[in-house]
Design an enzyme around this catalytic site. Sequence first.
Site, PDB file in Angstrom:
ATOM      1  N   GLU A 180      12.251  54.388   8.897  1.00 25.64           N
ATOM      2  CA  GLU A 180      13.441  55.206   9.087  1.00 25.64           C
ATOM      3  C   GLU A 180      12.955  56.649   9.211  1.00 25.64           C
ATOM      4  O   GLU A 180      12.184  57.118   8.366  1.00 25.64           O
ATOM      5  CB  GLU A 180      14.376  55.055   7.874  1.00 25.64           C
ATOM      6  CG  GLU A 180      15.681  55.778   8.112  1.00 25.64           C
ATOM      7  CD  GLU A 180      16.677  55.641   6.966  1.00 25.64           C
ATOM      8  OE1 GLU A 180      16.412  54.878   6.014  1.00 25.64           O
ATOM      9  OE2 GLU A 180      17.709  56.324   7.031  1.00 25.64           O
TER      10      GLU A 180
ATOM     11  N   ARG B 267       4.686  45.769  -2.242  1.00 27.63           N
ATOM     12  CA  ARG B 267       4.409  47.157  -1.868  1.00 27.63           C
ATOM     13  C   ARG B 267       3.069  47.597  -2.398  1.00 27.63           C
ATOM     14  O   ARG B 267       2.588  47.072  -3.385  1.00 27.63           O
ATOM     15  CB  ARG B 267       5.374  48.138  -2.530  1.00 27.63           C
ATOM     16  CG  ARG B 267       6.766  47.856  -2.491  1.00 27.63           C
ATOM     17  CD  ARG B 267       7.561  49.081  -2.947  1.00 27.63           C
ATOM     18  NE  ARG B 267       8.675  49.137  -2.059  1.00 27.63           N
ATOM     19  CZ  ARG B 267       8.958  50.149  -1.253  1.00 27.63           C
ATOM     20  NH1 ARG B 267       8.273  51.254  -1.286  1.00 27.63           N
ATOM     21  NH2 ARG B 267       9.962  50.077  -0.433  1.00 27.63           N
TER      22      ARG B 267
ATOM     23  N   LYS C 143      10.292  58.043  -1.041  1.00 24.80           N
ATOM     24  CA  LYS C 143      10.537  59.134  -0.090  1.00 24.80           C
ATOM     25  C   LYS C 143      11.459  60.180  -0.687  1.00 24.80           C
ATOM     26  O   LYS C 143      11.319  61.356  -0.415  1.00 24.80           O
ATOM     27  CB  LYS C 143      11.142  58.581   1.200  1.00 24.80           C
ATOM     28  CG  LYS C 143      10.079  58.092   2.165  1.00 24.80           C
ATOM     29  CD  LYS C 143      10.624  57.945   3.566  1.00 24.80           C
ATOM     30  CE  LYS C 143      11.154  56.565   3.782  1.00 24.80           C
ATOM     31  NZ  LYS C 143      11.549  56.296   5.163  1.00 24.80           N
TER      32      LYS C 143
HETATM   33  P1  ATP Z   1      13.600  54.083   2.071  1.00 20.75           P
HETATM   34  O1  ATP Z   1      14.096  52.856   2.791  1.00 20.75           O
HETATM   35  O2  ATP Z   1      13.864  54.097   0.605  1.00 20.75           O
HETATM   36  O3  ATP Z   1      13.910  55.364   2.751  1.00 20.75           O
HETATM   37  P2  ATP Z   1      11.005  53.028   2.628  1.00 20.75           P
HETATM   38  O4  ATP Z   1       9.782  53.461   1.920  1.00 20.75           O
HETATM   39  O5  ATP Z   1      11.455  51.611   2.574  1.00 20.75           O
HETATM   40  O6  ATP Z   1      12.057  54.019   2.072  1.00 20.75           O
HETATM   41  P3  ATP Z   1      11.047  52.842   5.499  1.00 20.75           P
HETATM   42  O7  ATP Z   1      10.945  53.942   6.487  1.00 20.75           O
HETATM   43  O8  ATP Z   1      12.257  52.004   5.519  1.00 20.75           O
HETATM   44  O9  ATP Z   1      10.888  53.517   4.098  1.00 20.75           O
HETATM   45  O10 ATP Z   1       9.757  51.939   5.546  1.00 20.75           O
HETATM   46  C1  ATP Z   1       9.244  51.379   6.723  1.00 20.75           C
HETATM   47  C2  ATP Z   1       8.471  50.138   6.411  1.00 20.75           C
HETATM   48  O11 ATP Z   1       7.399  50.431   5.504  1.00 20.75           O
HETATM   49  C3  ATP Z   1       9.335  49.101   5.737  1.00 20.75           C
HETATM   50  O12 ATP Z   1       9.070  47.847   6.348  1.00 20.75           O
HETATM   51  C4  ATP Z   1       8.890  49.109   4.317  1.00 20.75           C
HETATM   52  O13 ATP Z   1       9.030  47.848   3.731  1.00 20.75           O
HETATM   53  C5  ATP Z   1       7.421  49.537   4.425  1.00 20.75           C
HETATM   54  N1  ATP Z   1       6.987  50.219   3.214  1.00 20.75           N
HETATM   55  C6  ATP Z   1       7.566  51.282   2.638  1.00 20.75           C
HETATM   56  N2  ATP Z   1       6.946  51.618   1.487  1.00 20.75           N
HETATM   57  C7  ATP Z   1       5.920  50.738   1.331  1.00 20.75           C
HETATM   58  C8  ATP Z   1       4.913  50.541   0.330  1.00 20.75           C
HETATM   59  N3  ATP Z   1       4.815  51.333  -0.738  1.00 20.75           N
HETATM   60  N4  ATP Z   1       4.039  49.519   0.506  1.00 20.75           N
HETATM   61  C9  ATP Z   1       4.121  48.731   1.583  1.00 20.75           C
HETATM   62  N5  ATP Z   1       5.050  48.852   2.555  1.00 20.75           N
HETATM   63  C10 ATP Z   1       5.948  49.835   2.441  1.00 20.75           C
END
Ligand code: ATP
Length: 564
Positions: A39, A267, A277
């Site tokens: 995102e 994760r 984030k």
């Molecule tokens: P949010 O949705 O809370 O804004 P997010 O960290 O999930 O934060 P996204 O931009 O949705 O952010 O993440 C993009 C991809 O990265 C998603 O598929 C998510 O599952 C993966 N991702 C995010 N954080 C991690 C992490 N710490 N380890 C592994 N994959 C991650």
Amino acid sequence: MSENIENTNESLDFIREMVAEDMKSGKFGGRVVTRFPPEPNGYLHIGHAKAICLDFGVAAENNGVCHLRFDDTNPTKEDSEFEESIKNDVRWLGFDFGEHLYYASDYFERMYECAVELIRRGKAYVCDLSAEEWDNYRGNLGTPGRESPGRSRTVEENLDLFTRMRNGEFEDGAMVLRARIDMASPNINMRDPVIYRIRRARHFRHGDKWCIYPMYDFAHPLEDAFEGVTHSFCTLEFEIHRPLYDWVLDSLGYRFPDRPRQTEFSRLNLTYTVMSKRKLLQLVKENHVKGWDDPRMPTLSGMRRRGIPAAAIRRLCRMVGVTKFDGTTDVALLEHCIREELNTTAPRRLAVLDPLKVTILNYPEGGVEPLDAVNNPEDPAAGSRKLTFSRELYIDRADFMLEPPKGYFRLAPGREVRLRYGYFIKCEEAVIDADGKVTELKCTFDPATRGGSAPDGRKVKGTIQWVSATDSVAAELRLYDRLFTVEQPGTDGVDFLTQLNPASCRTVEGRLEPSLATLTAGTTVQFERIGYFTVDPDTTADHPVFNRTVTLKDSWNTRQNAGK
Ligand code: ATP
Ligand code: MG
């Protein structure tokens, strides 16, 4: 990306095993299409790197493709600044999405049609419960929810209301479109979840075209299906959303074998690091750090600025592997990976962090002499360079002690050490000021020890680095430490901001051998005996600025060897 493809001699993780099975059984006709769906509401961090390495890695290993898709369905937090940084960071990490760049928002019209289709099939309805009513109707873990009055609307009524929602006839929040699933489901996500809401907010790519926006759980499976994704990997918190992912696709007639399947993995978390984030945004907005690319941040842009090579991040992701077990990785493992990479690539240079003047009493005034110095003992092809030896030098204050304890082999009054690539020198006198501070060392050198050994066979145990006062240059050296003082910041109800490390950036004025003054930003070298340093973009010819990328001491290795 050889090291990403090279998964061959390690055992396959559960995801790669599953994909291999699918390839064998011909499930998707031998196709592998994955996607990385950030995102654009923040900068990528090292946790995202784990997802990127998996999504792009699995595609590459199977002659498939990986899409970079912006999941830009929430207009209030998204911005093109983030979009640009994300594209940049994915490329920097070593992955190429080529022409496969997509935006969820480009599918808004198709998603809208899908919602209309769900209404037509009696699988979605408009609900206008107020926020308070909503809470009463939802139920909780042990109690089933109650059916909203909207649930009994006719298809015609729902189509009419949904069209008018789109046309902007209702206030934000006045009503929503819900999936008609099961208010008694033990999985709260399946209790008629919201799939569209009214939100008057300017979208960074589509302006005011839309005032209704699809919810993630509805949009994501559709995005995957529209793009022909075969394997949709996401983190474990989405496991309880998978029934809804499947429901959306099933309800719209997407059938196996040709529809995407969601698989969850754990994760990446690191000790002494926050990865959310929201928290990273707070650190930036409230100026606890200097920006998204502050070298203390776990963002890819911060790590790049700090001088951490992309290969070290990929190496970490490989070592951590892909599992379903949640855990926290020791940040020392990341530091170990950085050293492993830089050890083979970074040229060696001499620098002192805290210059202490040394005068060589028996060296001629004004005399200079070139000495050969090896550029990288790990890489013979890196060659050698010249250093200037002269009567006045600087050594590191940490390499001298007035009263050395047992086992201290560096310089002290009456002691002899070897200068790296130079001579043996002996400390004849320490000049001390009124405050008791050592301001200068008066030494002698032994001309017979040029090159580092004495013809008479006498040994010295210590070798220290030095620079010449004649041609060394002053530089700002930014010494970073962990951003937080505790392993798991922000847990146990403690505000993570109270756990910031006040000493996470210490700046010193050091002195460097002259070749270091002209390096361009982003170049990494090893300051011998000190650590790896990378030229910061703030650098100028008059004022070189370096970031300490990592120290030399490998605590992860030490612990492994100690069997811990
Ligand atoms: P949010 O949705 O809370 O804004 P997010 O960290 O999930 O934060 P996204 O931009 O949705 O952010 O993440 C993009 C991809 O990265 C998603 O598929 C998510 O599952 C993966 N991702 C995010 N954080 C991690 C992490 N710490 N380890 C592994 N994959 C991650
Ligand atoms: Mg997310």
